[in-house]
Design an enzyme around this catalytic site. Structure first.
Site, PDB file in Angstrom:
ATOM      1  N   HIS A   1      42.985  21.105  18.339  1.00 36.23           N
ATOM      2  CA  HIS A   1      43.514  22.458  18.140  1.00 36.23           C
ATOM      3  C   HIS A   1      44.179  23.045  19.389  1.00 36.23           C
ATOM      4  O   HIS A   1      44.633  24.192  19.356  1.00 36.23           O
ATOM      5  CB  HIS A   1      42.408  23.403  17.675  1.00 36.23           C
TER       6      HIS A   1
ATOM      7  N   HIS B   1      35.986  14.536  21.815  1.00 36.31           N
ATOM      8  CA  HIS B   1      36.189  15.467  20.704  1.00 36.31           C
ATOM      9  C   HIS B   1      36.474  14.655  19.443  1.00 36.31           C
ATOM     10  O   HIS B   1      37.588  14.171  19.233  1.00 36.31           O
ATOM     11  CB  HIS B   1      37.370  16.388  21.033  1.00 36.31           C
TER      12      HIS B   1
END
Length: 256
Positions: free
Chosen positions: A70, A152
Site C-alpha cells: 500500500h 510484508h
C-alpha cells in the site's frame, strides 16, 4: 553489547497514529529502546502514508518506517521515497522503481540495517523476495552489526520459510500485513528472532482495524467495497527484541 529493538505492526489510520502519539515515547522510555521500526503503510486512512504521517511518526520516535504493497497509494509520498532513506518501500520491486528497500544507520556505536520486503503469495507481483534479500544481506553483513527484516506478506508458510532461509544471517525476521498478531514468537535455531505477524497498531475491536459492517457487507455481496477505519481508540502491537550486537544474534523476543 545488548541492544533493544522495538518493531511495531501496521499503523492503521488516525487511531493507529493516535496510539503512537500517546504511547510510543512511553514504550521507548520504559524498555530503554535503542532502535524503533514502525510499519507505516496504512497510516493514511488505512491505505498508504502521507507526508504528514511520515513526519509525525519520526517525531513520535520511529527511527525507520517500513511498508508494503500500500506504500504506492498516496502520490504525495513519492518524492519522500527517494529523498528519505529511513522511509522504505519493499526491496524486491524491479530495478529502477523509486525509493529504497534498505536503510542503514548508526546509533550509539551500533550499525543497524533494516530491510523492507514483500511476499508473493496472494500479493501483487514482485521480484522473488528470497533471491533479492539473500544478495542484499550478504553485502550488509560486511558492515552492519544488526540486520532486521520486515517481511510484508499474506502467507504464514512464506513467512516461516523466509525466517528459516535467513536464520543465522540476520538478527530478526518479523511478518507484517495481516494485522493479526501471532503467538509464535521464537528464536530460530541459528539465532534469528522470528514472529509471523507483529499485529496491528490501531483499532482491535473491528475487522483488522476497519468497520465490521462494511467487511460483512463485502462478504455477503462480493462487491469491491472499500474498507473504512473504525473510529475508536487504538493500541500498539509489535515485539521487543534483545540483540547481541557483537554476534548479531537475538537473545530474547517478547510480544508487545
Amino acid at each position: 553489547m545488548l541492544v533493544k529493538v522495538l518493531m511495531l505492526g501496521d499503523v492503521a489510520g488516525s487511531p493507529g497514529m493516535s496510539a503512537l502519539f500517546l504511547g510510543l515515547q512511553g514504550l521507548i522510555k520504559k524498555y530503554k529502546v535503542d532502535l524503533c521500526v514502525v510499519n507505516g503503510e496504512n497510516a493514511a486512512g488505512g491505505f498508504g502514508i502521507s507526508e504528514e504521517d511520515y513526519y509525525n511518526m519520526k517525531r513520535y520516535g520511529a527511527d525507520v518506517i517500513t511498508s508494503g504493497n500500500h506504500i504506492w497509494q498516496k502520490n504525495e509520498i513519492f518524492p519522500l521515497l527517494d529523498s528519505k532513506e529511513d522511509l522504505l518501500r519493499p526491496l524486491n520491486y524491479p530495478k529502477g522503481v523509486i525509493g529504497h528497500g534498505v536503510c542503514t544507520l548508526k546509533k550509539n556505536g551500533v550499525t543497524y540495517s533494516v530491510i523492507s520486503l514483500q511476499g508473493r503469495v496472494d500479493m501483487p507481483v514482485t521480484d522473488c523476495p528470497f533471491k533479492s534479500v539473500k544478495e542484499t544481506v550478504e553485502k550488509l553483513k560486511k558492515t552492519s552489526d544488526v540486520i532486521l527484516v520486515d517481511f510484508h506478506a499474506e502467507s504464514s508458510l512464506e513467512k516461516e520459510a523466509m525466517g528459516f532461509f535467513l536464520d543465522g544471517s540476520v538478527s530478526a525476521v518479523v511478518g507484517t500485513h495481516t494485522h493479526v498478531q501471532t503467538l509464535d514468537e521464537k528464536i530460530l535455531p541459528k539465532g534469528t528472532g522470528y514472529i509471523s505477524d507483529l499485529g496491528l497498531t490501531g483499532v482491535h475491536s473491528g475487522v483488522i482495524g476497519s468497520k465490521p459492517e462494511i467487511s460483512i457487507e463485502r462478504q455477503l455481496t462480493q462487491l469491491p467495497m472499500k474498507s473504512e477505519i473504525s473510529d475508536e481508540a487504538g493500541e500498539i502491537q509489535g515485539v521487543l527484541l534483545t540483540i547481541d550486537s557483537e554476534s548479531g544474534k537475538c537473545v530474547e523476543i517478547v510480544r508487545i
